[in-house]
Enzyme design. Structure first.
Site, PDB file in Angstrom:
ATOM      1  N   CYS A 132      15.332 -16.945   5.789  1.00 31.32           N
ATOM      2  CA  CYS A 132      14.192 -17.195   6.683  1.00 31.32           C
ATOM      3  C   CYS A 132      14.375 -18.446   7.555  1.00 31.32           C
ATOM      4  O   CYS A 132      13.593 -18.677   8.473  1.00 31.32           O
ATOM      5  CB  CYS A 132      12.906 -17.278   5.881  1.00 31.32           C
ATOM      6  SG  CYS A 132      12.579 -15.769   4.953  1.00 31.32           S
ATOM      7  N   HIS A 257       7.918 -21.091  10.268  1.00 29.89           N
ATOM      8  CA  HIS A 257       8.194 -19.784   9.671  1.00 29.89           C
ATOM      9  C   HIS A 257       6.897 -19.236   9.070  1.00 29.89           C
ATOM     10  O   HIS A 257       6.135 -19.961   8.442  1.00 29.89           O
ATOM     11  CB  HIS A 257       9.271 -19.922   8.592  1.00 29.89           C
ATOM     12  CG  HIS A 257       9.456 -18.682   7.800  1.00 29.89           C
ATOM     13  ND1 HIS A 257       9.598 -17.438   8.375  1.00 29.89           N
ATOM     14  CD2 HIS A 257       9.500 -18.472   6.444  1.00 29.89           C
ATOM     15  CE1 HIS A 257       9.744 -16.527   7.432  1.00 29.89           C
ATOM     16  NE2 HIS A 257       9.677 -17.123   6.254  1.00 29.89           N
ATOM     17  N   ASN A 287       5.711 -11.445   6.387  1.00 35.79           N
ATOM     18  CA  ASN A 287       6.885 -12.315   6.491  1.00 35.79           C
ATOM     19  C   ASN A 287       8.065 -11.483   7.010  1.00 35.79           C
ATOM     20  O   ASN A 287       8.557 -10.603   6.311  1.00 35.79           O
ATOM     21  CB  ASN A 287       7.188 -12.902   5.101  1.00 35.79           C
ATOM     22  CG  ASN A 287       8.393 -13.826   5.108  1.00 35.79           C
ATOM     23  OD1 ASN A 287       9.196 -13.829   6.040  1.00 35.79           O
ATOM     24  ND2 ASN A 287       8.532 -14.605   4.049  1.00 35.79           N
TER      25      ASN A 287
HETATM   26  N1  COA Z   1      -2.716  -8.737  -5.964  1.00 36.56           N
HETATM   27  C1  COA Z   1      -3.602  -9.183  -6.861  1.00 36.56           C
HETATM   28  N2  COA Z   1      -3.318 -10.123  -7.772  1.00 36.56           N
HETATM   29  C2  COA Z   1      -2.067 -10.631  -7.762  1.00 36.56           C
HETATM   30  C3  COA Z   1      -1.103 -10.210  -6.851  1.00 36.56           C
HETATM   31  C4  COA Z   1      -1.469  -9.226  -5.930  1.00 36.56           C
HETATM   32  N3  COA Z   1      -0.608  -8.745  -4.998  1.00 36.56           N
HETATM   33  N4  COA Z   1       0.033 -10.896  -7.083  1.00 36.56           N
HETATM   34  C5  COA Z   1      -0.212 -11.720  -8.093  1.00 36.56           C
HETATM   35  N5  COA Z   1      -1.489 -11.555  -8.528  1.00 36.56           N
HETATM   36  C6  COA Z   1      -2.178 -12.258  -9.611  1.00 36.56           C
HETATM   37  C7  COA Z   1      -1.226 -12.896 -10.597  1.00 36.56           C
HETATM   38  O1  COA Z   1      -0.813 -11.971 -11.569  1.00 36.56           O
HETATM   39  C8  COA Z   1      -2.088 -14.000 -11.162  1.00 36.56           C
HETATM   40  O2  COA Z   1      -2.948 -13.465 -12.126  1.00 36.56           O
HETATM   41  P1  COA Z   1      -3.316 -14.281 -13.463  1.00 36.56           P
HETATM   42  O3  COA Z   1      -4.033 -15.517 -12.975  1.00 36.56           O
HETATM   43  O4  COA Z   1      -4.185 -13.340 -14.202  1.00 36.56           O
HETATM   44  O5  COA Z   1      -2.007 -14.595 -14.104  1.00 36.56           O
HETATM   45  C9  COA Z   1      -2.955 -14.441  -9.989  1.00 36.56           C
HETATM   46  O6  COA Z   1      -2.908 -13.343  -9.043  1.00 36.56           O
HETATM   47  C10 COA Z   1      -2.445 -15.690  -9.307  1.00 36.56           C
HETATM   48  O7  COA Z   1      -1.035 -15.563  -9.146  1.00 36.56           O
HETATM   49  P2  COA Z   1      -0.180 -16.671  -8.431  1.00 36.56           P
HETATM   50  O8  COA Z   1       1.243 -16.273  -8.466  1.00 36.56           O
HETATM   51  O9  COA Z   1      -0.550 -18.019  -8.985  1.00 36.56           O
HETATM   52  O10 COA Z   1      -0.767 -16.537  -6.960  1.00 36.56           O
HETATM   53  P3  COA Z   1      -0.533 -17.491  -5.745  1.00 36.56           P
HETATM   54  O11 COA Z   1      -1.820 -18.040  -5.299  1.00 36.56           O
HETATM   55  O12 COA Z   1       0.587 -18.449  -5.980  1.00 36.56           O
HETATM   56  O13 COA Z   1      -0.052 -16.454  -4.625  1.00 36.56           O
HETATM   57  C11 COA Z   1       1.999 -15.739  -3.584  1.00 36.56           C
HETATM   58  C12 COA Z   1       1.108 -15.697  -4.849  1.00 36.56           C
HETATM   59  C13 COA Z   1       3.261 -14.975  -3.862  1.00 36.56           C
HETATM   60  C14 COA Z   1       1.203 -15.098  -2.442  1.00 36.56           C
HETATM   61  C15 COA Z   1       2.285 -17.233  -3.242  1.00 36.56           C
HETATM   62  O14 COA Z   1       2.726 -17.911  -4.395  1.00 36.56           O
HETATM   63  C16 COA Z   1       3.335 -17.360  -2.170  1.00 36.56           C
HETATM   64  O15 COA Z   1       3.136 -16.967  -1.045  1.00 36.56           O
HETATM   65  N6  COA Z   1       4.474 -17.992  -2.494  1.00 36.56           N
HETATM   66  C17 COA Z   1       5.523 -18.196  -1.543  1.00 36.56           C
HETATM   67  C18 COA Z   1       6.297 -16.911  -1.346  1.00 36.56           C
HETATM   68  C19 COA Z   1       7.148 -16.947  -0.102  1.00 36.56           C
HETATM   69  O16 COA Z   1       6.777 -17.517   0.881  1.00 36.56           O
HETATM   70  N7  COA Z   1       8.325 -16.303  -0.161  1.00 36.56           N
HETATM   71  C20 COA Z   1       9.194 -16.190   0.942  1.00 36.56           C
HETATM   72  C21 COA Z   1       9.774 -17.496   1.324  1.00 36.56           C
HETATM   73  S1  COA Z   1      10.620 -17.354   2.857  1.00 36.56           S
END
Ligand code: COA
Length: 330
Positions: A132, A257, A287
């Protein structure tokens, strides 16, 4: 003289020795091409197959829909053609093609070779894979090559990825985030436009938090990536600005990004700049990896904020972990 000193930690070059090249040669963006695949996958589509909701995806990532379909070379050629048309240039005018992608059509040849043929270019072509951060790496590479006295005068830089081809559509952790996309710019030597500062870095120790094996799907520790991304982007933007002798307050247009709106908000908060200077394509694209910055640049151009003299900062981050920032006087 001539040999730039590279700082080990960040990879960026000390200001006094910035360009081992002719500083009188400057480069502008002459054309931008932003086409997207036609097929739209909404959050409601994901609701039908995944344990997720539209509300959760919008709230946690800021995404409503994404585009899917096409192979990388085809999408890159479409964006390249649009950028050439926008610049009013013909294929023969281009001296070099650089394609940033982490989703090549084949192991080899380089996907840029296919794009070169599809566009009817007669120049050399190479791929850059910094995931990315790829477009920003490619932009910096192109600029520095162009400022060498014997360098190319016009370079087509494409950022294209088809991440949905390596996404497990049954994995709610990743499926909701990614889309396919493509963007391209034509760079040309011109008295208007200058790269004022840049930073590029990587930390390969972070490979386990975001990777994709051959014939596998994207594996990601979302929370870790989020934290590391914010830190990397803020540090990188600050390093590029310092090289330029500027501060965050000087940025007119920030092209970050587009991975998660909360990452962009956290970066703006830490840099103490307004979200108003960013442009959002994420909501409708997800993304798109290497494509997200040229797509955001196209949105900024459409919004009429890219003027000669504007200070524009693009900043990318992704798997590697790799990151890169470029501060440009438009
Ligand atoms: N729908 C509903 N619930 C979801 C879910 C989805 N698609 N994905 C995860 N959850 C749940 C998890 O299981 C967790 O449940 P729990 O509290 O019962 O364990 C809860 O939501 C919170 O999960 P968490 O991973 O802490 O969420 P978050 O706020 O960190 O958001 C991302 C998750 C992936 C959206 C976020 O971490 C993110 O964007 N990270 C960066 C990823 C990225 O940019 N990657 C590419 C880089 S170039």
């Amino acid at each position: 003289q001539g040999r730039a000193r590279v700082r080990r930690r960040t990879g960026h070059i000390e200001p006094a020795h910035r360009l081992a090249a002719d500083e009188r040669i400057t480069v502008r963006v002459a054309g931008i091409g932003p086409p997207l695949p036609d097929n739209i996958v909404t959050n409601h589509d994901h609701e039908r197959t995944l344990d997720t909701t539209d509300e959760w995806i919008r709230d946690r990532a800021g995404i409503a829909e994404r585009r899917t379909g096409g192979v990388t070379s085809e999408l890159a050629a479409r964006a390249g053609k649009a950028a050439l048309a926008d610049a009013g240039m013909a294929p023969d005018d281009i001296d070099l093609l650089i394609l940033a992608t982490c989703t090549p059509d084949q192991r080899f040849p380089a996907t840029s070779a296919t794009v070169q043929a599809d566009l009817g270019l007669t120049c050399g072509a190479l791929d850059v894979n910094a995931v990315c951060a790829g477009f920003t790496y490619a932009y910096i590479t192109a600029y520095l090559m162009m400022t060498a006295p014997t360098g190319p005068e016009r370079v087509l830089v494409c950022g294209t990825d088809t991440l949905t081809s390596i996404t497990d559509w049954t994995d709610r952790n990743t499926a909701i985030l990614f889309g396919d996309g493509s963007g391209a710019v034509v760079l040309e030597r011109h008295e208007q436009g200058r790269l004022l500062g840049w930073d590029a870095g990587a930390d390969g120790n972070l490979k386990p938090i975001l990777f994709c094996d051959h014939d596998g799907f994207i594996q990601m520790e979302g929370r870790e990536v989020f934290k590391k991304a914010v830190r990397a982007v803020v540090g990188s933007v600050e390093a590029a600005l310092a090289q330029a002798g500027l501060t965050p307050a000087d940025i007119d247009v920030l092209l970050p990004h587009q991975a998660n709106i909360r990452i962009i908000e956290a970066v703006c908060q830490r840099l103490d700049v307004s979200m108003e200077i960013t442009h959002n394509v994420l909501e409708h694209t997800g993304n798109t990896s290497s494509a997200s910055i040229p797509l955001t640049m196209a949105a900024a151009a459409d919004n009429g904020v890219l003027h000669p003299g504007s200070i524009v900062c693009m900043t990318g981050f992704g798997a590697g972990m790799a990151w890169a920032s470029a501060v440009v006087e438009w």
